[in-house]
Design an enzyme around this catalytic site. Structure first.
Site, PDB file in Angstrom:
ATOM      1  N   SER A 333       7.560   1.730  -0.156  1.00  0.00           N
ATOM      2  CA  SER A 333       6.875   2.660  -1.038  1.00  0.00           C
ATOM      3  C   SER A 333       5.991   3.635  -0.265  1.00  0.00           C
ATOM      4  O   SER A 333       6.479   4.434   0.510  1.00  0.00           O
ATOM      5  CB  SER A 333       6.075   1.868  -2.074  1.00  0.00           C
ATOM      6  OG  SER A 333       5.638   2.692  -3.111  1.00  0.00           O
ATOM      7  N   ASP A 344       9.415  13.117  10.070  1.00  0.00           N
ATOM      8  CA  ASP A 344      10.087  14.396   9.808  1.00  0.00           C
ATOM      9  C   ASP A 344       9.265  15.588  10.286  1.00  0.00           C
ATOM     10  O   ASP A 344       9.821  16.663  10.559  1.00  0.00           O
ATOM     11  CB  ASP A 344      10.385  14.542   8.316  1.00  0.00           C
ATOM     12  CG  ASP A 344      11.600  13.734   7.890  1.00  0.00           C
ATOM     13  OD1 ASP A 344      12.133  12.985   8.731  1.00  0.00           O
ATOM     14  OD2 ASP A 344      12.014  13.834   6.718  1.00  0.00           O
ATOM     15  N   LYS A 358      12.054   1.579  -1.188  1.00  0.00           N
ATOM     16  CA  LYS A 358      11.464   1.851  -2.502  1.00  0.00           C
ATOM     17  C   LYS A 358      10.961   3.296  -2.509  1.00  0.00           C
ATOM     18  O   LYS A 358       9.811   3.573  -2.228  1.00  0.00           O
ATOM     19  CB  LYS A 358      10.319   0.900  -2.826  1.00  0.00           C
ATOM     20  CG  LYS A 358       9.746   1.143  -4.221  1.00  0.00           C
ATOM     21  CD  LYS A 358       8.526   0.293  -4.487  1.00  0.00           C
ATOM     22  CE  LYS A 358       7.970   0.612  -5.865  1.00  0.00           C
ATOM     23  NZ  LYS A 358       7.433   1.983  -5.951  1.00  0.00           N
TER      24      LYS A 358
END
Length: 501
Positions: A333, A344, A358
């Site tokens: 999560s 990224d 998740k």
């Protein structure tokens, strides 16, 4: 530095004010949940799906528990028909309205194939929120989900678990006779939870003794910090372990990072430990991300209508040192959100094993009886549009062993000297202790020291050690001149200096 137990359940929570559909009558909560799920759930369920799920859930339980046959029509597909059928069954089965509400709601939610959309009683909600905030009532151990098993990876000193004789590496099988096989973190938490002072009988399997045993424990109040950390022994590499993304996580993370950078102004790298961190608040993940980048895209979210929204970090600060994030199958999560965002944006690399997967966001919606619904509203993607939900994030450096993950992370940022030892069952890497299920060293029948093969492989960079759990260290001491084994009070200490650095 030991990481303290907390039962943190997987949840990326977006709290806000939500409208509750006005409802009255004996099945008000069923109607409220029906409307909320029908109007808002990410999967866009149909009316018939929810109605039939509610009726089938009650029907099956009545047959199983009371040998009572309850019938409904395949044409029942509206809320009005559901309520009429519940009224009929209330009289026939002699079930009270609160029981029927709960069963109907559970039946509806079971059709969603979404373990993160859940019904909470008032008490459940308090326990859930306390778990996110690390203010817990529990037994005093910390779990790791590994290869389908629930392993005790750490025991809190002076806790009920510490006094019970439970050990690291014990496999948790059942709670009060109810099997934990196939349960996820949220489901296991709900089975373990309870009020302070209440007792439960835990069934565990102890691999080292090849036996199963039952342990009775009493729940106690436990409050633990969300963040811990410090400097590795060379004073140039920092470590921060984050337990959960509670409301204080960002503040504590900020303070710990500032403390580390003040101790080492020329910091050469940082390890952020998100292993077994099940998530928490979106705002905490965003605020922690702002400690690593002045401005950058945090994530994309999409709702049930496919509308995409960008969430940005602004007015943050950049870092000028490499960051490695430790991840495993318990990283979920908000942890995946932060890890994916920093990777990224070119700030961090991930070390460990594939994360939980998740990639969804929930909201807590209050119900009229004081209960609540946690409902999935959005799916999120990393800044490069990487899908997380049901997929997980693949690490840049793959390593299964818990201590070896730390070693490989340090190697990847240029650390050239290592010292490994055991302390109270933990594995100590360059001065910081990490909870370990399996011991770092052990002796064979001839009295020779053996070491966990994956840890030695990560230290010396030799991938030819094979699949054995432990190997005799003697041949490697001869092969690698800078690999040395000493003893301190009869305990082994392994050191290694990378050649050519």
């Amino acid at each position: 530095m030991k990481r303290i137990f907390s039962w943190v359940i997987a949840a990326l929570l977006v709290f806000g004010v939500s409208s509750v559909h006005a409802a009255d009558g004996p099945f008000a909560e069923t109607a409220e949940v029906y409307h909320q799920v029908l109007d808002n759930h990410l999967s866009r369920p149909s009316e018939k799906q929810l109605v039939q799920g509610a009726l089938e859930g009650i029907k099956k339980l009545a047959e199983k528990e009371s040998n009572l046959s309850l019938q409904y029509s395949a044409e029942d597909d509206t809320l009005e028909e559901l309520e009429r059928r519940l009224s009929e069954w209330k009289d026939k089965a002699k079930l009270d309205a609160s029981t029927l509400n709960r069963l109907a709601i559970e039946g509806m939610l079971s059709t969603l194939d979404d373990p993160h959309t859940m019904f909470f009683t008032k008490d459940d909600l308090e326990l859930f929120q306390a778990g996110v905030e690390n203010q817990l009532v529990g037994f005093g151990f910390r779990m790791r989900f590994q290869n389908g098993l629930m392993l005790i990876r750490e025991i809190i000193p002076n806790s009920p678990a510490a006094a019970s004789g439970l050990k690291k590496g014990d496999q948790l099988l059942a709670v009060d006779g109810a099997s934990l096989k196939g349960k996820n973190a949220e489901e296991a938490y709900l089975m373990l939870r309870g009020e302070e002072g209440t007792e439960a009988v835990l069934t565990v399997f102890r691999p080292g003794e090849n036996r199963e045993l039952q342990v009775k424990l009493k729940r106690a109040a436990i409050t633990v910090p969300e963040v811990e950390g410090g400097l590795f022994q060379d004073g140039r590499i920092g470590y921060i372990g984050l337990e959960t993304f509670g409301s204080e996580a960002a503040v504590q993370f900020h303070d710990k990072l500032d403390q580390i950078t003040k101790q080492s102004p020329s910091l050469k790298g940082l390890l952020v430990d998100l292993r077994d961190n099940g998530g928490g608040y979106l705002s905490s993940a965003r605020d922690i991300a702002s400690l690593f980048m002045e401005e950058g895209l945090l994530m994309y979210t999409t709702n049930r209508n496919g509308v995409e929204v960008q969430t940005w970090v602004r007015n943050g600060r950049d870092v000028n040192y490499p960051v490695r994030i430790l991840v495993n199958e318990g990283t979920a999560s908000a942890s995946e959100l932060l890890a994916g965002a920093l990777r990224d944006n070119g700030i961090a690399k991930l070390v460990g094993t594939k994360t939980f997967g998740k990639g969804s966001a929930q909201q807590i919606i209050p119900l009229s009886e004081g209960d609540a619904l946690k409902i999935t509203l959005h799916e999120y993607f990393t800044p490069k549009h990487t899908k997380v939900n049901h997929v997980g994030l693949e690490p840049d450096v793959k390593e299964e062993d818990y201590a070896a993950q730390v070693v490989r992370a340090l190697h990847s940022i240029g650390v050239n000297s290592f010292q490994l030892e055991a302390e109270d069952g933990d594995t100590v890497v360059n001065g910081i202790a990490f909870a370990a299920v399996d011991p770092l060293f052990k002796k064979d029948e001839q009295g020779k020291w053996l070491i966990r093969a994956k840890v030695l492989s990560s230290v010396i960079g030799d991938e030819s050690l094979g699949a054995n759990d432990y190997v005799d260290i003697t041949p490697y001491l001869q092969k690698y001149p800078t690999l040395r084994l000493a003893t301190d009070k009869d305990a082994p200490v392994l050191t290694y200096q990378v050649s050519g650095r």
